[in-house]
Design an enzyme around this catalytic site. Structure first.
Site, PDB file in Angstrom:
ATOM      1  N   PRO A  63      49.507  52.498  32.480  1.00 49.67           N
ATOM      2  CA  PRO A  63      48.194  52.395  31.837  1.00 49.67           C
ATOM      3  C   PRO A  63      47.865  50.925  31.584  1.00 49.67           C
ATOM      4  CG  PRO A  63      49.789  53.470  30.363  1.00 49.67           C
ATOM      5  CD  PRO A  63      50.481  53.208  31.655  1.00 49.67           C
ATOM      6  N   HIS A  64      46.645  50.534  31.882  1.00 50.53           N
ATOM      7  CA  HIS A  64      46.285  49.122  31.721  1.00 50.53           C
ATOM      8  C   HIS A  64      44.795  48.968  31.443  1.00 50.53           C
ATOM      9  CE1 HIS A  64      45.830  50.165  35.989  1.00 50.53           C
ATOM     10  NE2 HIS A  64      44.764  49.384  35.969  1.00 50.53           N
ATOM     11  N   THR A  65      44.483  47.910  30.778  1.00 52.68           N
ATOM     12  CA  THR A  65      43.078  47.596  30.540  1.00 52.68           C
ATOM     13  C   THR A  65      42.925  46.163  30.053  1.00 52.68           C
ATOM     14  OG1 THR A  65      41.037  48.422  29.538  1.00 52.68           O
ATOM     15  CG2 THR A  65      42.912  48.255  28.068  1.00 52.68           C
TER      16      THR A  65
ATOM     17  N   TYR B  26      43.191  44.196  43.331  1.00 45.73           N
ATOM     18  CA  TYR B  26      43.482  45.356  42.499  1.00 45.73           C
ATOM     19  C   TYR B  26      43.757  46.578  43.367  1.00 45.73           C
ATOM     20  CZ  TYR B  26      42.922  48.772  38.691  1.00 45.73           C
ATOM     21  OH  TYR B  26      43.118  49.776  37.786  1.00 45.73           O
TER      22      TYR B  26
END
Lengths: 151, 113
Positions: A63-65, B26
């Site tokens: 999970p990343h942000t 990404y």
């Protein structure tokens, strides 16, 4: 880079979470954010998950942000022996979590570089197949440091 | 925290997410970035933007074009967009983040950390 982000107080050796949302909440705890900032970061993580799970398969989730309320790049590693239903791409429970958070504007795209390192590190850990067998937190941290040195 | 500031932060966070999701770097990491997912994120962005007063959104967009972001945190009394140091009397106020404010030097919307 990733080795510098690995900190003992940001490791959760035995996660209690049973669901995706509980896992996100548990993973941001070691960041010691104020209630206001925690709420914003949790919301950003939920939004990221809403566009596609970061459970990349083989028991791993990253999970990343990015969020305005964060001052620097931070990493939290969580280990769940029982596994968490995280809507992973392969449908399998997630045992190893790497939470990566960062401010929106970071020089030299440090965030994306670190995200790549995290993904490589996670895959190496799965290959080694030892992370669920470590004797204690200390051994787990040692294993993480060792693998971080290889990526 | 003021409701509009909270929404501006969410808007900025989504903009950063979109920028990442659309970048080759990404995508090469293997994260799911299907077109429909990106559209979903854009829809979320529209919903948030439409709930913010028009003039504020207009200014946010103008700042984003100029600086690549519309809102910046003030860390240790320093604006992280232009690095101007705020005077102690401003930085020690107790009513911070209660209304939309701008950096007097660069004009960016500020969020006090």
């Amino acid at each position: 880079m990733i080795g510098e982000l690995l900190k003992k107080d940001r490791i959760i050796y035995n996660m209690k979470a049973k669901s995706k949302d509980e896992a996100l909440k548990e993973l941001i705890e070691p960041l010691n954010l104020s209630d206001e900032r925690r709420k914003v970061v949790l919301e950003a993580l939920r939004k990221r998950e809403a566009i596609g799970s970061t459970g990349i398969g083989h028991g791993i989730a990253i999970p990343h942000t990015r969020s305005v309320v964060l001052d620097s790049v931070a990493l939290v590693v969580g280990r769940s022996k029982e596994g968490v239903d995280f809507d992973a791409l392969d449908g399998k429970p997630v045992h190893l979590f790497f939470l990566l958070v960062a401010p929106p504007n970071d020089p030299g795209t440090k965030y994306l570089i670190t995200l790549g390192e995290v993904a490589r590190m996670a895959k190496k850990l799965i290959e080694k197949d030892e992370y669920l067998k470590t004797a204690d937190e200390e051994a787990f941290f040692k294993l993480l440091k060792e693998v971080a040195g290889e990526v | 925290m003021d409701d509009v500031i909270e929404k501006l932060i969410a808007l900025n966070d989504i903009d950063a997410m979109l920028k990442d999701a659309e970048s080759e770097e990404y995508r090469s990491l293997g994260f799911e970035t299907k077109e429909e997912c990106i559209e979903k994120l854009k829809k979320m962005r529209e919903e948030i933007a439409s709930s913010i007063p028009r003039q504020v959104v207009k200014r946010y967009e103008k700042l984003r074009r100029k600086y690549g972001r519309g809102i910046a945190p003030v860390v240790n009394s320093v604006c992280t967009n232009c690095f101007m140091q705020f005077p102690t009397e401003v930085a020690s106020r107790t009513d911070k983040n209660q209304k939309v404010e701008f950096c007097p030097n660069c004009g960016i919307i500020i969020y006090w950390t």
